[in-house]
Design an enzyme around this catalytic site. Structure first.
Site, mmCIF file in Angstrom:
data_model
loop_
_atom_site.group_PDB
_atom_site.id
_atom_site.type_symbol
_atom_site.label_atom_id
_atom_site.label_comp_id
_atom_site.label_asym_id
_atom_site.label_seq_id
_atom_site.Cartn_x
_atom_site.Cartn_y
_atom_site.Cartn_z
ATOM 1 N N GLY A 78 31.139 -24.222 -52.736
ATOM 2 C CA GLY A 78 31.489 -24.400 -51.326
ATOM 3 C C GLY A 78 30.503 -25.269 -50.569
ATOM 4 C CB ALA A 79 27.877 -27.441 -51.726
ATOM 5 N NE ARG A 121 34.478 -28.510 -44.655
ATOM 6 C CZ ARG A 121 35.365 -28.459 -45.651
ATOM 7 N NH1 ARG A 121 35.556 -27.330 -46.313
ATOM 8 N NH2 ARG A 121 36.052 -29.515 -46.001
ATOM 9 N N GLY A 122 28.994 -27.192 -43.840
ATOM 10 C CA GLY A 122 28.423 -25.953 -43.319
ATOM 11 C C GLY A 122 27.125 -25.529 -43.970
ATOM 12 C CB ILE A 123 25.844 -22.146 -44.815
ATOM 13 C CG1 ILE A 123 25.860 -21.585 -43.379
ATOM 14 C CG2 ILE A 123 24.669 -21.566 -45.603
ATOM 15 C CD1 ILE A 123 26.130 -20.095 -43.299
ATOM 16 N N GLY A 124 26.550 -24.383 -46.995
ATOM 17 C CA GLY A 124 26.360 -24.927 -48.335
ATOM 18 C C GLY A 124 25.794 -26.330 -48.305
ATOM 19 C CE LYS A 136 39.905 -24.896 -51.766
ATOM 20 N NZ LYS A 136 41.126 -24.211 -51.328
ATOM 21 C CG ASP A 196 40.769 -23.332 -56.363
ATOM 22 O OD1 ASP A 196 40.130 -22.278 -56.173
ATOM 23 O OD2 ASP A 196 41.937 -23.502 -55.961
ATOM 24 C CE1 TYR A 253 34.789 -12.504 -44.950
ATOM 25 C CE2 TYR A 253 33.830 -11.187 -43.197
ATOM 26 C CZ TYR A 253 33.768 -12.267 -44.053
ATOM 27 O OH TYR A 253 32.676 -13.107 -44.000
#
Length: 272
Positions: A12-13, A15-18, A37, A69, A163
């Site tokens: 999951g890298a 965007r964001g924290i990754g 992805k 994925d 969640y």
């Protein structure tokens, strides 16, 4: 701080924290495997594996973007093998990819429940499973999973139970791996932010611009992860860390630089 020649596999890298973690470790010389992805940019979210790879190279690291994925085991196996073939192994795994749905039982569609379990639990398990043989041979090997301390306060279970239990599963996997992998000197820890973090998910799904202004930037998580990865794997394992706790233990007590709005009110993150 140097991560020269250490290979970091981050899910999951894109965007964001990754992405923030990838750039922070790249600046210290790491090889970064960007496993996510996104290969075409979504204007609402921003970022692809290729845009992050370019930024990693500019920051001083070596980048390997791989479209994967983590719901598909064959894609995980291929990505892990490609990472190991490219860089000669894997030293660190960061389980960052995650799906969120903050709804109660009646309002949680089956497909969203399945998505959270397929990514947060099954995906995290399978990525780790396939990285373990390389981590056993790694340099100060660590597994870091982005999940919260297990907090059984009814408010968190009652508000969005599907969640919540998916994220707690990630934390319990961490504790299990810490024990299971102890003989191999592989550390397994989780980390979670003390406040909300200014990402696309916060803006688009949770609280809009108002919540963004009460958040910290992803840089706080990136700095905390870097500090955690400096610790000796054999003696630092089985912990559910909070980002600011790691920083404060390292003598970093002024956290204002991480605030989107310095001096403003901060919003505590979920589960704390």
């Amino acid at each position: 701080m140097t991560f020269q020649n250490r290979t970091i596999f981050i899910t999951g890298a894109s965007r964001g924290i990754g992405e923030a973690i990838a750039l922070r470790l790249a600046a210290a010389g790491a090889n970064i495997v960007i496993a996510a992805k996104s290969v075409e940019e979504d204007p609402r979210l921003g970022g692809t594996i290729y845009s992050v790879a370019e930024a990693v190279e500019k920051a001083g690291g070596k980048a390997l973007p791989i479209q994967v994925d983590i719901r598909e085991e064959a894609q995980i196996q291929a990505a892990v093998q490609k990472a190991a073939d490219t860089f000669g192994g894997i030293d660190v795994l960061i389980n960052n990819a995650s799906a969120i749905q903050l709804t109660n039982t009646e309002q949680t569609p089956a497909k969203r429940f399945d998505l959270m379990y397929d990514i947060n639990v099954r995906g995290t398990f399978l990525v780790t499973q396939h990285c373990i043989p390389w981590l056993k041979k790694g340099n100060n090997p660590h597994i870091i999973t982005l999940s919260p301390p297990v907090n059984l306060a009814p408010v968190w279970l009652g508000s969005h139970v599907a969640y919540t239990i998916s994220k707690y599963n990630m934390s319990m996997l961490t504790l299990g791996w810490a024990e299971e992998l102890k003989p191999f000197g592989i550390a397994a820890n989780s980390i979670w932010p003390a406040t909300t973090i200014a990402t696309a998910a916060i803006r688009n799904l949770l609280g809009g611009e108002a919540l963004m202004q009460r958040s910290r930037t992803p840089a706080i998580m990136a700095d905390a992860v870097a500090l955690l990865l400096e610790k000796t794997a054999a003696t630092c394992s089985g912990n559910n860390f909070i980002d600011e706790t790691i920083l404060k233990e390292a003598g970093i007590t002024d956290l204002e630089k991480y605030a989107v709005t310095p001096g403003g009110k901060l919003q505590p993150d979920l589960f704390l």
